[in-house]
Design an enzyme around this catalytic site. Structure first.
Site, PDB file in Angstrom:
ATOM      1  CG  ASP A  11      -1.804   1.160   1.380  1.00 54.65           C
ATOM      2  OD1 ASP A  11      -1.796   2.031   0.483  1.00 54.65           O
ATOM      3  OD2 ASP A  11      -2.546   1.232   2.382  1.00 54.65           O
ATOM      4  CG  ASP A 106      -2.835   3.562  -2.612  1.00 58.40           C
ATOM      5  OD1 ASP A 106      -3.910   2.931  -2.511  1.00 58.40           O
ATOM      6  OD2 ASP A 106      -2.335   4.205  -1.677  1.00 58.40           O
ATOM      7  CD  GLU A 107      -5.251  -0.590  -0.466  1.00 56.83           C
ATOM      8  OE1 GLU A 107      -5.476  -1.641   0.138  1.00 56.83           O
ATOM      9  OE2 GLU A 107      -6.052   0.360  -0.505  1.00 56.83           O
TER      10      GLU A 107
END
Ligand code: DCP
Ligand code: CA
Length: 427
Positions: A11, A106-107
């Protein structure tokens, strides 16, 4: 034979803000906040850790953020940059395992069961992945490792920013169960509130609640919550390539009461268009053909389509085409006197990612801002649920099903609002 899986969750820290810092190194060390379109009421989408010291976080209205942090730097978000960084980050993840699932902008989840040994074991894999991302982009990420997605995702949050944390099976009764219940992946504020009534404060408290009680409170989801609280999760990491691209994306909705009120039906079309738009964007698709299905009270059904000159994925664009079709059909007499029972909207003629990108590249500033807002609104919903943002036109309408509702006209934060809860029969 090895049966235990090793899952890694990565993350990015303060993602949008970190990308902005990367583009403009003079921002380093300053409180940076990324917002939606500043011409409208907007909220902070991302605050870097410096700005968080002033109490600003994702969802803080811009006006309040300026009061809390008057010396902060406020930047209008540019989703193209973030999507680019996100894709590049994913490329780096694939160096560590072929089984990578992009979970959000974003993960990502990586199944490193088969590959960790090549990098010196699970923790060392995490360390090397962090180093690669730092070397390649100058960005920090937090990594969580565990025997399943739930433990990995929980772990990545524990030592943010720049964290590297492992939660193993042995940690379940201790570290995992000691965490506050809102740290459990998938547990939202409302669920936390309901659980408080049962005296549940920690994940361990939740694990001790009999599954039948949770099932009674939350339906089938209750059973999943029980499994999650006990650190069990069999869901696989699904690499993108294995997800076959859909031919079309559509949703339909059976009205609570049959109706021939045009305004009312258009509102339902708007809700459906928003739902379809969201699903298209989630899958990275755009389509050229919009189809409306109208089923009348007697179950006779008509399906009409319109093919556009370009590929689209925005709620408003889908709605405009759906509305044109609906009005045209009504002009021909369909449904003017006959009550409608069900409406459907779908988008087909999907372009592969990139091929339908003309709109994105060619459109001017207005659309760029719009894109930013749509992307930010999608992110907000990903994080806080579908109900936090809605179209103003759908607020408070009993036939504007809230789970179909999306807010587009300005990125305003309307936590807890949305259309009234729908009762009665299910779609
Ligand atoms: N985002 C958004 N609106 C929200 C939450 C997030 O637009 N309500 C965007 C901005 C974030 C990005 O998505 O940078 C990733 O969301 P995260 O929840 O992972 O938040 P951050 O990466 O900013 O912070 P953290 O370091 O806590 O992960
Ligand atoms: Ca993040």
């Amino acid at each position: 034979m090895q049966t235990e899986r090793i899952i890694l969750h990565v993350d990015m820290d303060a993602f949008f803000a970190s990308v902005e810092e990367l583009c403009d190194p003079s921002l380093r060390g300053k409180p940076v906040m990324v917002t939606g379109n500043r011409d409208t009421r907007t909220v902070v989408a991302a605050a870097n850790y410096e700005a968080r010291k002033y109490g600003v976080k994702a969802g803080t209205p811009l006006g309040i953020a300026k009061v809390c942090c008057p010396r902060g730097v406020f930047i209008e978000g540019d989703p193209e940059k973030y999507v680019y960084a996100s894709l590049r980050m994913n490329d780096v993840c694939r160096e560590f395992s072929p089984v990578v699932e992009r979970y959000s902008i974003d993960e990502s989840f990586l199944d490193i069961t088969g590959t960790a040994k090549f990098f010196g074991g699970p923790l060392e894999t995490g360390r090397r992945l962090k180093q690669r991302i730092r070397d390649e982009f100058g960005l920090t990420v937090s990594v969580g490792i565990g025997p399943n997605k739930i433990l990995a995702k929980t772990a990545s949050k524990l030592e943010k920013p720049d964290g590297l944390t492992m939660l193993s099976e042995a940690d379940i009764p201790t570290r995992f169960h000691a965490l506050p219940v809102d740290k459990l992946f998938g547990i939202g504020d409302r669920t936390v509130e309901k659980l408080r009534v049962l005296g549940v404060e920690t994940i361990g408290d939740l694990a001790a609640v009999p599954p039948e009680v949770l099932e009674k409170m939350f339906g089938v989801v209750g059973l999943l919550i029980h499994e999650a609280a006990n650190g069990r999760d069999a869901s696989p990491v699904v690499p993108e390539a294995e997800t076959p691209p859909p031919k079309s994306v559509g949703n339909s909705y059976t009205l609570l009461r049959d109706s021939n009120d045009a305004d009312h039906l258009l509102r339902v079309l708007l809700g459906l268009s928003a739902k379809v738009g969201r699903r298209l964007r989630e899958g990275g698709h755009r389509g050229r053909t919009v189809t409306v299905t109208i089923r009348f009270y007697d179950f006779t059904t008509i399906t009409r389509s319109k093919t556009l000159s370009g590929h689209i994925d925005r709620d408003q664009q889908i709605y405009e085409a759906a509305r044109d079709i609906f009005i045209r059909e009504r002009g021909r007499g369909a449904g003017r006197r006959v009550p409608v029972r069900l409406l459907g909207v779908s988008v087909s003629g999907l372009a592969v990612e990139g091929a339908g990108s003309q709109l994105w590249l060619l459109d001017g500033r207005y659309w760029r801002k719009y894109d930013g807002m749509v992307a930010a609104a999608d992110c907000i919903r990903n994080r806080y649920g579908e109900r936090v943002l809605t179209w103003a036109r759908l607020i408070g309408r009993d036939e504007a099903p809230q789970e179909l509702s999306h807010k587009i006209s300005g990125l305003s934060w309307e936590r807890g609002t949305g259309a009234r809860k729908r009762e009665g029969r299910k779609r």
